[in-house]
Scaffold this active site. Structure first.
Site, PDB file in Angstrom:
ATOM      1  N   HIS A   1      -6.767  -1.190  -0.798  1.00  0.00           N
ATOM      2  CA  HIS A   1      -6.252  -2.229   0.108  1.00  0.00           C
ATOM      3  C   HIS A   1      -7.041  -2.218   1.413  1.00  0.00           C
ATOM      4  CE1 HIS A   1      -3.173  -2.888  -2.766  1.00  0.00           C
ATOM      5  NE2 HIS A   1      -2.456  -1.810  -2.497  1.00  0.00           N
TER       6      HIS A   1
ATOM      7  N   ASP B   1      -7.141  -9.740  -6.154  1.00  0.00           N
ATOM      8  CA  ASP B   1      -6.628  -8.746  -7.094  1.00  0.00           C
ATOM      9  C   ASP B   1      -7.678  -7.678  -7.394  1.00  0.00           C
ATOM     10  OD1 ASP B   1      -4.800  -7.551  -8.757  1.00  0.00           O
ATOM     11  OD2 ASP B   1      -5.188  -8.869 -10.464  1.00  0.00           O
TER      12      ASP B   1
ATOM     13  N   LEU C   1     -10.905 -23.819  10.766  1.00  0.00           N
ATOM     14  CA  LEU C   1     -10.220 -23.418   9.541  1.00  0.00           C
ATOM     15  C   LEU C   1      -8.762 -23.005   9.802  1.00  0.00           C
ATOM     16  CD1 LEU C   1     -10.535 -22.390   6.476  1.00  0.00           C
ATOM     17  CD2 LEU C   1     -10.923 -20.140   7.506  1.00  0.00           C
TER      18      LEU C   1
HETATM   19  C1  FPP Z   1      -3.817  -6.851  -5.219  1.00  0.00           C
HETATM   20  O1  FPP Z   1      -4.497  -5.738  -5.736  1.00  0.00           O
HETATM   21  C2  FPP Z   1      -3.801  -6.859  -3.753  1.00  0.00           C
HETATM   22  C3  FPP Z   1      -2.689  -6.822  -2.965  1.00  0.00           C
HETATM   23  C4  FPP Z   1      -1.333  -6.761  -3.525  1.00  0.00           C
HETATM   24  C5  FPP Z   1      -2.752  -6.772  -1.499  1.00  0.00           C
HETATM   25  C6  FPP Z   1      -3.862  -7.536  -0.832  1.00  0.00           C
HETATM   26  C7  FPP Z   1      -4.036  -6.992   0.526  1.00  0.00           C
HETATM   27  C8  FPP Z   1      -5.208  -6.823   1.176  1.00  0.00           C
HETATM   28  C9  FPP Z   1      -6.506  -7.279   0.651  1.00  0.00           C
HETATM   29  C10 FPP Z   1      -5.263  -6.134   2.488  1.00  0.00           C
HETATM   30  C11 FPP Z   1      -4.779  -6.827   3.697  1.00  0.00           C
HETATM   31  C12 FPP Z   1      -4.798  -8.282   3.712  1.00  0.00           C
HETATM   32  C13 FPP Z   1      -4.826  -9.048   4.822  1.00  0.00           C
HETATM   33  C14 FPP Z   1      -4.717 -10.507   4.676  1.00  0.00           C
HETATM   34  C15 FPP Z   1      -4.972  -8.506   6.161  1.00  0.00           C
HETATM   35  P1  FPP Z   1      -3.684  -4.719  -6.673  1.00  0.00           P
HETATM   36  O2  FPP Z   1      -3.123  -3.658  -5.808  1.00  0.00           O
HETATM   37  O3  FPP Z   1      -2.676  -5.466  -7.474  1.00  0.00           O
HETATM   38  O4  FPP Z   1      -4.829  -4.161  -7.573  1.00  0.00           O
HETATM   39  P2  FPP Z   1      -4.721  -3.692  -9.099  1.00  0.00           P
HETATM   40  O5  FPP Z   1      -4.413  -4.920  -9.919  1.00  0.00           O
HETATM   41  O6  FPP Z   1      -6.076  -3.154  -9.376  1.00  0.00           O
HETATM   42  O7  FPP Z   1      -3.646  -2.655  -9.191  1.00  0.00           O
END
Ligand code: FPP
Length: 249
Positions: free
Chosen positions: A38, A21, A132
């Site tokens: 992201h 997050d 893993l």
């Molecule tokens: C949450 O941060 C994150 C996500 C919803 C997406 C996670 C995706 C990645 C790390 C990239 C790709 C992943 C893989 C496995 C290849 P948020 O957007 O909710 O952040 P915020 O709370 O600050 O708004």
């Protein structure tokens, strides 16, 4: 001394689950669009996967896209899907090199066909790897998973394949997406939020919870080791008393 050197190999969790997050906030702090966060989150995914593989961990589950994430702005959803396609494609060779097996949980049929195809290819290619197991939770939510499981279980009862008296928590677990995967012993959430957000609700019944203030794109191996060290300091009682645990030793 590095935090890694303080870890006791025999006391490492077999399965760690992570709620990644803080990508959006990380990007905003830099005056960029959320998607930038992201993209930078991929480096952290690489770091924890490599760290978990190096430590000989069994399973690492990453919450990459929740059922609820579909309601984000279309441009963000599209960018996340494109990022998944490019990351899975570009990382497959690294997964092979590190003997990592890829799996996924979630409502995969709801993913765009390109994501599903890339995912399927990588899952097939890494299927015989013995190190893993990296599990990506995609279009996943725990309530969706449990509801699906209940439907399948009810179907089996209706068709006479399962006796009601035979239902127990192990049997129910076998109807979930995570069947054959041990429950996570440690759940990490980054970005300073204290929520579970519909993630592995059944499976984390006895998991230790670890909340880190670090925003996901900044999460590195050292932060992962700190979480593992914290886990190793905890007393896991599973409903017993401390005295009972001391007597067992
Ligand atoms: C949450 O941060 C994150 C996500 C919803 C997406 C996670 C995706 C990645 C790390 C990239 C790709 C992943 C893989 C496995 C290849 P948020 O957007 O909710 O952040 P915020 O709370 O600050 O708004």
């Amino acid at each position: 001394m590095s935090v890694k050197a303080l870890l006791v190999p025999e006391k490492l969790p077999r399965h760690v689950a992570i709620i990644m997050d803080g990508n959006g906030r990380w990007a905003r702090k830099r005056g960029n669009a959320r998607v930038f966060g992201h993209r930078n989150g991929v480096k952290a995914v690489r770091e924890v996967t490599e760290a978990a593989a190096e430590l000989g961990m069994g399973y690492l589950t990453l919450y990459a896209f929740s059922t609820e994430n579909w309601s984000r702005p279309k441009n963000e959803v599209d960018a996340l899907m494109a990022l998944l396609v490019s990351t899975i494609a570009s990382e497959t060779q690294t997964l092979m090199k590190n003997n990592v097996q890829l799996r996924s949980i979630g409502c995969l049929d709801s993913l765009p066909s390109k994501v599903k195809a890339e995912l399927d290819t990588c899952i097939k290619q890494t299927a015989n790897n013995t190190g893993l197991t990296l599990i990506l939770a995609l279009s996943y939510s725990s309530r969706w998973e449990i509801t699906q499981g209940v439907k399948r279980l009810a179907e089996d009862v209706k068709n006479g394949r399962l006796e009601i008296s035979a239902i127990n928590d192990q049997v129910f677990s076998s109807y979930l997406e995570t069947r054959e995967v041990p429950d996570p012993e440690l759940l990490i959430r980054t970005s300073g939020e204290f929520r579970i957000s519909n993630f592995l609700l059944w499976q984390i019944a006895y998991a230790e919870l670890y909340f880190s203030d670090i925003l996901w794109p900044d999460f590195r191996k050292e932060h992962f080791y700190e979480a593992l060290l914290d886990f190793q300091k905890r007393e896991r009682r599973f409903g017993k008393t401390s005295d009972q645990l001391i007597l067992k030793k």
